[in-house]
Motif scaffolding. Structure first.
Motif, PDB file in Angstrom:
ATOM      1  N   VAL A 155     -38.031 -65.482  97.034  1.00 24.98           N
ATOM      2  CA  VAL A 155     -38.668 -66.799  97.061  1.00 24.98           C
ATOM      3  C   VAL A 155     -37.766 -67.749  97.839  1.00 24.98           C
ATOM      4  O   VAL A 155     -36.557 -67.843  97.566  1.00 24.98           O
ATOM      5  CB  VAL A 155     -38.909 -67.337  95.640  1.00 24.98           C
ATOM      6  CG1 VAL A 155     -39.588 -68.697  95.697  1.00 24.98           C
ATOM      7  CG2 VAL A 155     -39.747 -66.350  94.829  1.00 24.98           C
ATOM      8  N   LEU A 156     -38.337 -68.466  98.808  1.00 24.80           N
ATOM      9  CA  LEU A 156     -37.568 -69.405  99.617  1.00 24.80           C
ATOM     10  C   LEU A 156     -37.301 -70.671  98.811  1.00 24.80           C
ATOM     11  O   LEU A 156     -38.211 -71.245  98.193  1.00 24.80           O
ATOM     12  CB  LEU A 156     -38.338 -69.750 100.888  1.00 24.80           C
ATOM     13  CG  LEU A 156     -37.597 -70.612 101.922  1.00 24.80           C
ATOM     14  CD1 LEU A 156     -36.391 -69.863 102.488  1.00 24.80           C
ATOM     15  CD2 LEU A 156     -38.538 -71.031 103.045  1.00 24.80           C
ATOM     16  N   THR A 157     -36.077 -71.133  98.819  1.00 21.51           N
ATOM     17  CA  THR A 157     -35.709 -72.331  98.062  1.00 21.51           C
ATOM     18  C   THR A 157     -36.257 -73.583  98.736  1.00 21.51           C
ATOM     19  O   THR A 157     -36.567 -73.579  99.934  1.00 21.51           O
ATOM     20  CB  THR A 157     -34.181 -72.429  97.950  1.00 21.51           C
ATOM     21  OG1 THR A 157     -33.617 -72.556  99.266  1.00 21.51           O
ATOM     22  CG2 THR A 157     -33.605 -71.198  97.261  1.00 21.51           C
ATOM     23  N   GLU A 158     -36.334 -74.653  97.957  1.00 15.99           N
ATOM     24  CA  GLU A 158     -36.829 -75.917  98.490  1.00 15.99           C
ATOM     25  C   GLU A 158     -35.877 -76.478  99.553  1.00 15.99           C
ATOM     26  O   GLU A 158     -36.314 -77.096 100.533  1.00 15.99           O
ATOM     27  CB  GLU A 158     -36.988 -76.921  97.350  1.00 15.99           C
ATOM     28  CG  GLU A 158     -38.076 -76.553  96.348  1.00 15.99           C
ATOM     29  CD  GLU A 158     -39.462 -76.591  96.972  1.00 15.99           C
ATOM     30  OE1 GLU A 158     -39.640 -77.322  97.975  1.00 15.99           O
ATOM     31  OE2 GLU A 158     -40.362 -75.892  96.452  1.00 15.99           O
ATOM     32  N   ALA A 159     -34.597 -76.281  99.377  1.00 13.07           N
ATOM     33  CA  ALA A 159     -33.633 -76.786 100.359  1.00 13.07           C
ATOM     34  C   ALA A 159     -33.817 -76.106 101.709  1.00 13.07           C
ATOM     35  O   ALA A 159     -33.756 -76.751 102.767  1.00 13.07           O
ATOM     36  CB  ALA A 159     -32.208 -76.561  99.846  1.00 13.07           C
ATOM     37  N   ALA A 160     -34.060 -74.816 101.702  1.00  9.52           N
ATOM     38  CA  ALA A 160     -34.276 -74.113 102.960  1.00  9.52           C
ATOM     39  C   ALA A 160     -35.618 -74.472 103.572  1.00  9.52           C
ATOM     40  O   ALA A 160     -35.758 -74.558 104.805  1.00  9.52           O
ATOM     41  CB  ALA A 160     -34.198 -72.612 102.727  1.00  9.52           C
ATOM     42  N   LEU A 161     -36.639 -74.700 102.721  1.00  7.21           N
ATOM     43  CA  LEU A 161     -37.950 -75.079 103.233  1.00  7.21           C
ATOM     44  C   LEU A 161     -37.916 -76.443 103.902  1.00  7.21           C
ATOM     45  O   LEU A 161     -38.689 -76.706 104.835  1.00  7.21           O
ATOM     46  CB  LEU A 161     -38.960 -75.076 102.083  1.00  7.21           C
ATOM     47  CG  LEU A 161     -40.416 -75.390 102.440  1.00  7.21           C
ATOM     48  CD1 LEU A 161     -40.950 -74.346 103.417  1.00  7.21           C
ATOM     49  CD2 LEU A 161     -41.271 -75.456 101.187  1.00  7.21           C
TER      50      LEU A 161
END
Length: 442
Positions: A241-247
Motif C-alpha cells: 500500500v502506497l503511503t500518503e506521504a509518497a502519494l
C-alpha cells in the motif's frame, strides 16, 4: 653353325612365351594364368590409442597452419597422402610435443612471476574504484551495492534489480510491469485501487516477486506491507500500500520510474593497467599470465570439436567461404589482448584491452597519455599496416591478439610542422607524470 644358334634362340623364346592357344579359340576362352597363393587375411586393425590420437591432432593442426608451398597438392588423393604421412610420423613418437611453428596457445606463466609483462587481468569497480581480480569482481560489486542501501536505498534497489538478476528478458518484463503500476498511480491519484498491489496476484508473482531487489524498491519509494480484507474471502491477504506521504509527491514516483527504466547492470570495467617502459630490444616479447589464455568449459568443447573436424577439413578442397569461417573461429579464441605502442623516442606504452574492442579504444588510450592530445597521429601494425581510427574493426579481426607491438607515427602534416619549428620529431611526447613512473622492461 649360324643357323644352329638361331634355332636354339627361337626354341628358348618359344618356351618362355607360355602355353599356346588354338586358332579356333576366342580371346575370352583362354585359360587363366595360375595366380600365386593369396596371403592369409590380416587381422582387423585396432583403433588408435589416446596417445596416437593426440599426436594425430597435433599433426593435423600443424598441417593447417603451415605456409602454402609454391605448388601445393592438386587433388584430394594427394592431400590424403600428405595427411597419412604426417599421421605416421607423429604416431611413432608417443607423448611428443608439437613442433615449432604450430599455432598453439603459448604456455601461460604463473601469476606473480617477476618477468610477467602484466600481473594479470584486472578490473575496476565503478562504485568503489577498487582494482579487482577476475574471481573477486562479482562478490565485490554485490557487497558494494548492498552497502549502498544505507545512503540511497532507491538507487541501491535499482542496481540490485538490474545486476543480481542475469535473465535480461525477465528483468525487462518485471521493470515494465512496475512502471505500469506507477503510471496508474500518477494518472489516477484519487482512485484507491491503484495504490494497492496484491502480493499473491498472479502477475506480481510471475513477473516481480521472482526478481531480486523488487521488494526493496517498493519499500524504498514509499510502499508498505499491510494485511487487508478481500471481498468474498474469509481471511485477509498481504498487499503493498502506497503511503500518503509518497502519494503527495507524484513527481518523485515519476523520477524513480525513469531511473528504473534507464538503469543498466553494474559491471566492473577492464583496467588498462597502463605502464611505460624505457626503450628495449625486448619490446616484441610478451610473457603473459594465465588470464590471457584460460578458456571456459564452452570454449574447450569448441576447441575439441574443431580438432575432431580437422581430418575432414584437410581431406577436401576448401572454398573461400569455408576458410573465412575458420578464420572467424580463430579470432574468437581470446578474450583479452596486451598491446604495446612504440613511441617516437623509443619508449613503450602498454595497456590491456578486450579482444573484441575496436581500434578506436587504442587511439583514445594513446591520446590520453600525450602532452598534445589534439594532434593527429597514426598507429602502424607489423609490416607497416595502418590502423584506421574510423574503421569499426576489433583487435581480434586485425590479428592483434593475444598481444602485439604497434608503432606510433605522426601525421604527415604534423611532422612537417614539427620540423619547420625546429623541434625534434623523435622527442618525448608523453605527459611528464607518466615519465616519472617509467620502468625497465625485464
Amino acid at each position: 653353325m649360324k643357323k644352329f644358334f638361331q634355332e636354339i634362340k627361337a626354341d628358348i623364346k618359344f618356351k618362355s612365351a607360355g602355353p599356346g592357344q588354338k586358332l579356333t579359340e576366342s580371346v575370352g576362352e583362354r585359360a587363366p594364368k595360375e595366380k600365386p597363393n593369396q596371403p592369409a587375411l590380416r587381422q582387423p586393425r585396432q583403433g588408435p590409442t589416446d596417445e596416437a590420437q593426440m599426436a594425430a591432432a597435433a599433426a593435423l593442426a600443424r598441417l593447417e597452419q603451415k605456409q602454402p608451398r609454391a605448388r601445393g597438392p592438386t587433388s584430394q588423393e594427394s592431400i590424403r597422402n600428405q595427411v597419412r604421412k604426417e599421421l605416421r610420423a607423429e604416431a611413432t613418437v608417443s607423448g611428443s610435443t608439437e613442433a615449432p611453428g604450430t599455432n598453439t596457445v603459448p604456455e601461460a606463466k604463473e601469476e606473480g612471476s617477476a618477468h610477467l609483462a602484466v600481473p594479470g587481468v584486472r578490473f575496476t569497480c565503478p562504485l568503489t574504484g577498487a582494482t579487482l581480480r577476475k574471481d573477486q569482481r562479482d562478490a565485490h560489486i554485490k557487497e558494494a551495492i548492498l552497502s549502498h542501501f544505507s545512503t540511497d536505498p532507491v538507487a541501491a534497489s535499482i542496481m540490485k534489480i538490474h545486476t543480481f538478476n542475469r535473465d535480461r528478458d525477465r528483468v525487462k518484463l518485471g521493470v515494465d510491469t512496475i512502471a505500469k503500476y506507477l503510471d496508474n498511480i500518477c494518472l489516477h491519484p484519487e482512485e484507491e485501487k491503484y495504490r494497492k498491489i496484491k502480493l499473491q496476484n498472479r502477475v506480481f508473482q510471475e513477473r516481480i516477486n521472482c526478481l531480486e531487489g523488487t521488494h526493496e524498491f517498493f519499500e524504498a519509494i514509499g510502499f508498505q506491507k499491510a494485511l487487508l480484507p478481500v471481498p468474498d474471502q474469509d481471511g485477509p491477504e498481504e498487499f503493498y500500500v502506497l503511503t500518503e506521504a509518497a502519494l503527495a509527491q507524484p513527481q518523485s514516483l515519476q523520477r524513480h520510474k525513469e531511473q528504473l527504466l534507464v538503469a543498466e547492470p553494474v559491471r566492473a570495467t577492464l583496467a588498462r593497467q597502463r605502464r611505460v617502459f624505457r626503450p628495449s630490444p625486448m619490446a616484441s616479447q610478451f610473457d603473459l599470465p594465465g588470464d590471457f589464455f584460460n578458456l571456459t568449459a564452452e570454449e574447450i568443447k569448441r576447441e575439441q570439436r574443431l580438432r575432431s573436424e580437422a581430418v575432414e577439413r584437410l581431406s577436401v578442397l576448401r572454398t573461400k567461404a569455408m576458410r573465412e569461417r575458420e578464420e572467424q573461429r580463430e579470432t574468437r579464441k581470446y578474450t583479452y589482448t596486451l598491446l604495446r605502442v612504440r613511441l617516437p623516442d623509443g619508449c613503450l606504452l602498454q595497456g590491456t584491452f578486450y579482444a573484441r574492442e575496436r581500434v578506436a579504444a587504442l587511439y583514445a588510450f594513446v591520446r590520453e597519455a600525450l602532452q598534445s592530445d589534439w594532434l593527429p597521429f597514426d598507429l602502424l601494425a607489423s609490416g607497416g599496416q595502418r590502423l584506421s581510427e574510423e574503421e569499426s574493426l576489433a583487435f581480434n579481426e586485425c590479428g592483434l591478439v593475444p598481444s602485439a607491438l604497434l608503432t606510433f607515427s605522426w601525421d604527415t602534416a604534423v611532422l612537417e610542422d614539427i620540423r619547420a619549428a625546429g623541434a625534434e620529431p623523435d622527442s618525448s611526447i608523453l605527459k611528464p607524470e607518466l615519465l616519472v613512473a617509467i620502468e625497465r622492461l625485464s
